[in-house]
Enzyme design. Structure first.
Site, PDB file in Angstrom:
ATOM      1  CE  LYS A   1      -9.460 -73.937 -45.519  1.00 43.26           C
ATOM      2  NZ  LYS A   1      -9.497 -74.429 -44.179  1.00 43.26           N
TER       3      LYS A   1
ATOM      4  CE  LYS B   1     -16.921 -72.799 -44.220  1.00 42.87           C
ATOM      5  NZ  LYS B   1     -15.784 -73.611 -43.755  1.00 42.87           N
TER       6      LYS B   1
ATOM      7  CE  LYS C   1     -11.603 -61.133 -41.407  1.00 36.34           C
ATOM      8  NZ  LYS C   1     -10.333 -60.858 -40.803  1.00 36.34           N
TER       9      LYS C   1
HETATM   10  P1  TYM Z   1     -12.492 -74.158 -38.011  1.00 32.88           P
HETATM   11  O1  TYM Z   1     -11.506 -73.405 -37.215  1.00 32.88           O
HETATM   12  O2  TYM Z   1     -12.553 -73.935 -39.478  1.00 32.88           O
HETATM   13  O3  TYM Z   1     -13.940 -73.925 -37.439  1.00 32.88           O
HETATM   14  C1  TYM Z   1     -14.203 -74.075 -36.050  1.00 32.88           C
HETATM   15  C2  TYM Z   1     -15.578 -74.663 -35.832  1.00 32.88           C
HETATM   16  O4  TYM Z   1     -16.572 -73.782 -36.370  1.00 32.88           O
HETATM   17  C3  TYM Z   1     -17.422 -74.505 -37.254  1.00 32.88           C
HETATM   18  N1  TYM Z   1     -17.872 -73.577 -38.325  1.00 32.88           N
HETATM   19  C4  TYM Z   1     -19.153 -73.379 -38.651  1.00 32.88           C
HETATM   20  N2  TYM Z   1     -20.296 -73.892 -38.160  1.00 32.88           N
HETATM   21  C5  TYM Z   1     -21.452 -73.460 -38.716  1.00 32.88           C
HETATM   22  N3  TYM Z   1     -21.523 -72.561 -39.725  1.00 32.88           N
HETATM   23  C6  TYM Z   1     -20.403 -72.016 -40.249  1.00 32.88           C
HETATM   24  N4  TYM Z   1     -20.473 -71.124 -41.227  1.00 32.88           N
HETATM   25  C7  TYM Z   1     -19.136 -72.419 -39.706  1.00 32.88           C
HETATM   26  N5  TYM Z   1     -17.848 -72.094 -39.974  1.00 32.88           N
HETATM   27  C8  TYM Z   1     -17.086 -72.814 -39.119  1.00 32.88           C
HETATM   28  C9  TYM Z   1     -16.546 -75.623 -37.792  1.00 32.88           C
HETATM   29  O5  TYM Z   1     -17.303 -76.691 -38.317  1.00 32.88           O
HETATM   30  C10 TYM Z   1     -15.757 -76.009 -36.559  1.00 32.88           C
HETATM   31  O6  TYM Z   1     -16.499 -76.884 -35.726  1.00 32.88           O
HETATM   32  N6  TYM Z   1     -10.206 -78.570 -38.240  1.00 32.88           N
HETATM   33  C11 TYM Z   1     -11.025 -77.719 -37.415  1.00 32.88           C
HETATM   34  C12 TYM Z   1     -10.392 -77.375 -36.078  1.00 32.88           C
HETATM   35  C13 TYM Z   1      -9.961 -78.583 -35.340  1.00 32.88           C
HETATM   36  C14 TYM Z   1     -10.784 -79.494 -34.618  1.00 32.88           C
HETATM   37  C15 TYM Z   1      -9.893 -80.457 -34.084  1.00 32.88           C
HETATM   38  C16 TYM Z   1     -12.159 -79.571 -34.389  1.00 32.88           C
HETATM   39  C17 TYM Z   1      -8.675 -78.994 -35.215  1.00 32.88           C
HETATM   40  N7  TYM Z   1      -8.627 -80.134 -34.447  1.00 32.88           N
HETATM   41  C18 TYM Z   1     -10.374 -81.524 -33.287  1.00 32.88           C
HETATM   42  C19 TYM Z   1     -12.630 -80.643 -33.611  1.00 32.88           C
HETATM   43  C20 TYM Z   1     -11.747 -81.598 -33.083  1.00 32.88           C
HETATM   44  C21 TYM Z   1     -11.268 -76.419 -38.166  1.00 32.88           C
HETATM   45  O7  TYM Z   1     -10.500 -76.027 -39.029  1.00 32.88           O
HETATM   46  O8  TYM Z   1     -12.321 -75.716 -37.726  1.00 32.88           O
END
Ligand code: TYM
Length: 334
Positions: A114, A196, A199
């Protein structure tokens, strides 16, 4: 009672990847783990690690909350809340920054990816983000954290920080376990199926499906997904990433074993029938979610749900933070 924690960052509209890798898992576990208390939130503090438009951020926070429920989370069963409404997240985030080492943060793959895509200055919080994520989890003594594959490195760091803190100050945190679904932990980009689905990183709108896409768009995106020139339908991620991704989506959405799907289409001589069936299946599934979303948005109950969720989460978080401060010698009395 055991506890489960997870969240989603409101930096873009929800994708089919977020749904299959995360939300669908929360819903499944909600039914499978009756003795576990759920804390599911919208990670708005994580969103501001990169520049955000204020109005859009506000809208996306509400939207994710509504989609959580529209996808099947039961607000009576799950504490649903907005991260920034429970102040202790930021406080424990700082304590976790004071537990982690800079080189641990610099090693995170998501940070490395990023930082290069930032056009303005790279914010300090983009680097320290995993400390806040560790705080989100450890604040509730979560033993289980359902996430997609891209979050497993952050989760591993969370475990390391919890162990280090426990070692420094005495037993304080539960060491959490990740829960990554076997089918669909990394849904791929429909146009470049080795990447992956995301968006923000997709080359065009055809790369990803959003939960808010209209149903014809969804069908067209599936029908025009990139596949190889062979015509046989079977799962082989290395040689047939496109068709394997579509099989994964089929299996995850319908909860059907991969082998049954492959068997069903084994005599096909082109991909067209399979793609067309999948297009209908996904459109129907998302169509139902969109109906639920509309009903919820029309009902004005969302704010009450989020207020109650924040209150319940705060009760837990406040008690926990006092214990943590006391362990560290940061509490003046007692
Ligand atoms: P984020 O917001 O990027 O994504 C949210 C969740 O969606 C999953 N995900 C996917 N799973 C399968 N295929 C994909 N293409 C795909 N894109 C996204 C992510 O793995 C995630 O589970 N840091 C985290 C948010 C967060 C969090 C936490 C999660 C903040 N604090 C505490 C768990 C526990 C994040 O940026 O996810």
């Amino acid at each position: 009672m055991k506890r489960l924690v997870s969240g989603i960052k409101p930096t873009g509209e929800l994708t089919l990847g977020n749904y299959i890798g995360a939300i669908k898992q929360f819903v499944k576990l909600q039914n499978e783990l009756p003795d576990t208390e759920f804390f599911i939130f919208i990670a708005d503090l994580h969103a501001i690690t990169t520049p955000q438009d204020k109005q859009l951020l506000k809208k996306r926070v509400r939207d994710i909350a509504a989609y959580y429920i529209a996808c099947g989370l039961d607000p009576n069963r799950v504490n649903l809340f907005v991260q920034s409404e429970v102040m202790e997240h930021a406080m424990l985030g700082y304590i976790m920054e004071s537990t982690a080492y800079i080189n641990e943060m610099e090693r995170m793959i998501q940070f490395k990816e990023k930082r290069t895509s930032q056009t303005e200055g790279v914010r300090t919080s983009l680097l320290t983000y995993p400390a806040l994520m560790a705080a989100d989890i450890l604040l509730y003594d979560a033993s289980i954290v359902p996430v997609g594959e891209d979050q497993t490195q952050h989760l591993e760091l969370t475990r390391t920080l919890a162990q280090r803190f426990n070692h420094l100050y005495g037993d304080t945190f539960v060491i959490p376990e990740g829960h990554v679904t076997k089918v669909g932990a990394k849904i791929k980009d429909l146009q470049e199926p080795t990447k992956k689905m995301s968006k923000s990183e997709g080359l065009s709108q055809k790369s990803y499906i959003l939960l808010e896409d209209n149903l014809n768009q969804i069908k067209n995106k599936i029908k025009s997904a990139v596949t190889d020139s062979d015509t046989k339908i079977y799962f082989d991620e290395v040689n047939k990433p496109g068709i394997s991704n579509l099989l994964t989506i089929y299996s995850a959405i319908t909860d059907t074993p991969m082998s049954d799907i492959v068997d069903k289409y084994k005599d096909e001589t082109s991909y067209a029938g399979f793609k067309s069936d999948l297009a209908e299946i996904v459109a129907e599934h998302i169509g139902q979610i969109q109906e639920n979303y509309k009903t919820l948005m029309a009902s004005n109950t969302l704010d009450d749900i989020l207020d109650t969720g924040a209150q319940k989460a705060s009760m837990y978080a406040q008690r926990k933070i006092l214990k943590i401060l006391s362990k560290m010698g940061l509490k003046r009395k007692k």
